[in-house]
Design a protein around this motif. Structure first.
Motif, mmCIF file in Angstrom:
data_model
loop_
_atom_site.group_PDB
_atom_site.id
_atom_site.type_symbol
_atom_site.label_atom_id
_atom_site.label_comp_id
_atom_site.label_asym_id
_atom_site.label_seq_id
_atom_site.Cartn_x
_atom_site.Cartn_y
_atom_site.Cartn_z
ATOM 1 N N LEU B 102 0.801 -1.139 0.086
ATOM 2 C CA LEU B 102 -0.007 0.124 -0.173
ATOM 3 C C LEU B 102 0.878 1.213 0.017
ATOM 4 C CD1 LEU B 102 -3.033 -0.923 2.415
ATOM 5 C CD2 LEU B 102 -3.078 -0.385 -0.106
ATOM 6 N N GLU B 103 2.154 1.298 0.634
ATOM 7 C CA GLU B 103 2.764 2.353 0.573
ATOM 8 C C GLU B 103 3.499 2.539 -0.680
ATOM 9 O OE1 GLU B 103 4.112 2.832 5.305
ATOM 10 O OE2 GLU B 103 5.765 2.526 3.956
ATOM 11 N N ALA B 104 3.770 1.409 -1.368
ATOM 12 C CA ALA B 104 4.267 1.489 -2.627
ATOM 13 C C ALA B 104 3.204 1.999 -3.894
ATOM 14 C CB ALA B 104 4.581 0.100 -3.267
ATOM 15 N N VAL B 105 2.039 1.696 -3.842
ATOM 16 C CA VAL B 105 0.963 2.056 -4.690
ATOM 17 C C VAL B 105 0.684 3.640 -4.210
ATOM 18 C CG1 VAL B 105 0.026 0.072 -5.603
ATOM 19 C CG2 VAL B 105 -1.017 1.004 -3.517
ATOM 20 N N LEU B 165 -1.940 6.141 5.515
ATOM 21 C CA LEU B 165 -1.393 6.489 3.997
ATOM 22 C C LEU B 165 -1.478 8.057 3.973
ATOM 23 C CD1 LEU B 165 -3.029 3.699 1.838
ATOM 24 C CD2 LEU B 165 -0.760 3.711 2.798
ATOM 25 N N SER B 166 -2.240 8.864 4.611
ATOM 26 C CA SER B 166 -2.129 10.244 4.628
ATOM 27 C C SER B 166 -1.062 10.641 4.932
ATOM 28 C CB SER B 166 -3.569 10.872 5.306
ATOM 29 O OG SER B 166 -4.737 10.290 4.646
ATOM 30 N N MET B 167 -0.624 10.186 6.170
ATOM 31 C CA MET B 167 0.703 10.579 6.706
ATOM 32 C C MET B 167 1.865 10.241 5.889
ATOM 33 S SD MET B 167 0.317 9.770 10.846
ATOM 34 C CE MET B 167 2.119 9.496 11.023
ATOM 35 N N TRP B 168 1.833 9.109 5.162
ATOM 36 C CA TRP B 168 2.866 8.578 4.381
ATOM 37 C C TRP B 168 2.743 9.600 3.114
ATOM 38 C CZ3 TRP B 168 6.992 6.378 3.231
ATOM 39 C CH2 TRP B 168 7.368 5.579 1.944
ATOM 40 N N ALA B 169 1.803 9.921 2.516
ATOM 41 C CA ALA B 169 1.513 10.847 1.327
ATOM 42 C C ALA B 169 2.372 12.259 1.903
ATOM 43 C CB ALA B 169 0.239 11.086 0.966
#
Lengths: 226, 226
Positions: B102-105, B165-169
């Motif tokens: 998920l981090e990759a996509v 995923l928001s934090m990752w983005a």
């Protein structure tokens, strides 16, 4: 709609199973080769070589697409056809992770060529259009030439490299044979094709002799000893 | 023979340097995207997704080839044109290594889109045929759709994923801006193009506003918050 395979009256008279077995192996082989060449590109000593290896990796996926489309046409899901080979091929690649650029190109030069020779022999047992499809997607000589030139150039600069790479090549062949034996025991469809092809006067020993002779000639061509 | 660039009488009147600067950035971007997508394919939860991502990676190399050919035509060695960007782009990718699928996509969905928007803005300052070439090789929407669908599906299964995923983005955007700032300071040719395009009534702040607005809309479209 899946096309019945083979066409009725086909000389080979193979059911879809061995064909899908072989196409699944070829498809996974393309995917694994892509993955490995893409990873090896990181070992490239410069951007030119990195791009070159990356382009060759990309070519594998174009070939993958052709095989996957054919499997779909035969009514077989590409993922299902590939799944049985994942462990063996991954096992081979995991146990032969190149430590540097020369090990990477040697692995490609030695390993891909043996795999291609093997698949070419088996493909001869297929009916058309699968025989031609498999022969077409096997590696063209472009990568062999590139990899061979890299090995020769490295040996020219430092002759000691030949010993190290010869040992590495022997390890690749050993690991490859071990995984191939494992596969042959598991995939009856594939074994059917091997027997169909090598039945007559040559048999499996004949197949192995031919593969070994070609491998020995390739090693000598770049200055490696068997 | 290198073709003189731009053709005399060109409205833009740019010398070869900024064009080669941009093409070098696009070429290295393709190579880096290939490398990253090929590596990310290993994180795929199944063979179908792995093959899909590998095929999209392969597409980057077809685009790379078009840009490399154009650079050669302009008398610039692709490796030379790309070299200035290797450190910054590698720095970005090394500092944002995805830990899972998920981090990759998400990285592909967020990062590639911003990069494409940015390059599209700059490409507008080029003369033909380079403008069209750059616009054509920027990512088509196929990968965006695939990545977006994966993110939405994961959030549907587990809404908590959206926060992670928001934090990752946000981290991706921060790292990306930091490397972009570094690049802009180093590459005068590129800065010329940015100014040529965003001179007039909008300027660099206008460029940043447009990039941010598009990014915010994309985040919202898959259920992530900015």
């Amino acid at each position: 709609m899946p096309i019945p395979y083979p066409p009725s009256g086909s000389a080979a008279g193979l059911t879809v199973a061995p064909v899908a077995d072989l196409l699944g192996l070829v498809a996974y082989g393309e995917l694994a080769a892509f993955d490995r060449m893409a990873a090896d590109a990181r070992l490239a000593p410069d951007l030119r070589r990195r791009a070159m290896l990356s382009e060759m990796a990309a070519l594998e996926m174009a070939n993958y697409r052709r095989i996957a489309d054919r499997l779909t046409e035969l009514g077989v899901t590409p993922g299902d056809a590939m799944a049985p080979y994942a462990a063996a091929l991954q096992g081979y690649h995991d146990s032969t992770e190149p430590r540097d650029w020369l090990e990477a190109v040697t692995k490609a030069y030695v390993g891909d060529a043996i795999a291609d020779d093997f698949l070419r022999e088996i493909a001869a047992a297929l009916s058309e259009p699968d025989r031609r499809l498999v022969l077409e997607v096997l590696h063209d000589s472009r990568y062999d030439e590139f990899a061979g030139a890299e090995i020769r150039a490295a040996i020219a600069v430092d002759p000691k490299v030949a010993n190290r790479l010869s040992m590495w090549a022997r390890r690749l062949v050993g690991e490859g044979l071990s995984q191939a034996g494992r596969l042959a025991g598991e995939r009856v469809g594939l074994t059917t094709l091997i027997t169909a092809r090598t039945g007559g006067d040559v048999g499996v020993p004949g197949l192995l002799r031919r593969l070994t002779a070609a491998h020995t000639a390739r090693m000598a061509a770049v200055g490696l000893n068997n």
